[in-house]
Design a protein around this motif. Sequence first.
Motif, PDB file in Angstrom:
ATOM      1  N   ASP A 149      25.994 -37.774  -8.038  1.00 43.14           N
ATOM      2  CA  ASP A 149      27.371 -37.844  -7.535  1.00 43.14           C
ATOM      3  C   ASP A 149      28.196 -36.622  -7.950  1.00 43.14           C
ATOM      4  OD1 ASP A 149      26.703 -40.263  -6.461  1.00 43.14           O
ATOM      5  OD2 ASP A 149      27.722 -41.476  -7.990  1.00 43.14           O
ATOM      6  N   ASP A 150      27.809 -35.993  -9.036  1.00 40.78           N
ATOM      7  CA  ASP A 150      28.560 -34.839  -9.534  1.00 40.78           C
ATOM      8  C   ASP A 150      28.052 -33.516  -8.966  1.00 40.78           C
ATOM      9  OD1 ASP A 150      29.901 -36.678 -11.097  1.00 40.78           O
ATOM     10  OD2 ASP A 150      28.682 -36.295 -12.882  1.00 40.78           O
ATOM     11  N   CYS A 171      33.508 -26.881 -15.259  1.00 43.74           N
ATOM     12  CA  CYS A 171      33.528 -28.187 -14.592  1.00 43.74           C
ATOM     13  C   CYS A 171      33.138 -29.262 -15.597  1.00 43.74           C
ATOM     14  CB  CYS A 171      32.582 -28.216 -13.392  1.00 43.74           C
ATOM     15  SG  CYS A 171      30.842 -28.119 -13.829  1.00 43.74           S
ATOM     16  N   HIS A 173      30.809 -32.765 -15.792  1.00 45.18           N
ATOM     17  CA  HIS A 173      29.799 -33.523 -15.060  1.00 45.18           C
ATOM     18  C   HIS A 173      28.927 -34.314 -16.029  1.00 45.18           C
ATOM     19  CE1 HIS A 173      27.683 -29.717 -15.979  1.00 45.18           C
ATOM     20  NE2 HIS A 173      26.617 -30.493 -16.115  1.00 45.18           N
ATOM     21  N   ARG A 174      28.148 -35.212 -15.463  1.00 47.90           N
ATOM     22  CA  ARG A 174      27.259 -36.054 -16.271  1.00 47.90           C
ATOM     23  C   ARG A 174      25.840 -35.502 -16.272  1.00 47.90           C
ATOM     24  NH1 ARG A 174      29.109 -41.243 -12.969  1.00 47.90           N
ATOM     25  NH2 ARG A 174      29.531 -39.493 -11.529  1.00 47.90           N
ATOM     26  N   TRP A 184      28.711 -37.289 -20.557  1.00 48.41           N
ATOM     27  CA  TRP A 184      29.626 -36.355 -19.924  1.00 48.41           C
ATOM     28  C   TRP A 184      29.672 -35.048 -20.725  1.00 48.41           C
ATOM     29  CZ3 TRP A 184      32.297 -36.328 -15.417  1.00 48.41           C
ATOM     30  CH2 TRP A 184      32.416 -37.532 -14.717  1.00 48.41           C
TER      31      TRP A 184
END
Length: 265
Positions: A149-150, A171, A173-174, A184
């Motif tokens: 999703d990221d 950024c 993101h996971r 994260w």
Amino acid sequence: FGAPLPDGTLFSIILFSKDFIPDSTAQLFKPLALCAKLALAPYTYTTASHESDTAMPDKSRDRIPSPSTAYLESRIADLERLLLVHEQTVDAQADRMELVVRGAQLGTWDWDIFTGHVSLNERWASMIGYHLEELDPHIRTWERLVHPDDMPAVMAAVSAHLRGETSIYSCEHRLRTKSGTWRWVFASGQVLARDAEGAPLRAAGIHFDISDRKELEDTLRQSDERFQQLAHHIDAVFWLRSADHRGVLYVSPAFETIWGIPPAL
């Protein structure tokens, strides 16, 4: 670097590498060039004098004085001192940087964009549950770990920076951990070298674990949602004042329901 020798030939040092040499590595070759320059100084001087004296007979020009043993020993001692100082300076700078990285709990990455090879430190691996040797040092390792999703937003940020549209890449993101959970990270970096056409060659940066912050943000968001649901289902009027009692921060929806006018905050 080059210099003429007494016999008229040119002594030169030329370094070649199939890979991109980072600035930190290139700096290590400066003492080598300095050593060669100092060692060849007597020859350079006598040869230059020889070439400038056009009136000197041929046989005389062949008799160029060689530097004395004492002079060469003195030059060698100077070079050894220079190299020692340089090595100590480089080591001290590296030690200070390592302390900063460890103290800040930073994961570091250094990406050779042409080959895809990525150099990571132990913290980069440990924050997602791995030992460094368990990870393939290639950009595809990071790509496989990023949350699906990221990925679109992450790649948009990376691509924009590689094209030179942003001064830095950053950024949140996971990353998937070894156990299958998600952590994260805040990622930040910068292109450090480009070729003559502007294509990026090397980039480096850091990862910082922000999972605790994200968990707190999620807890606060859920708490606010529960508060809003409660406030909309209570018929009594209540309000929240600022800590200094100089203003009202919130008035429940029942105020407008009862009096027919919105609260003046």
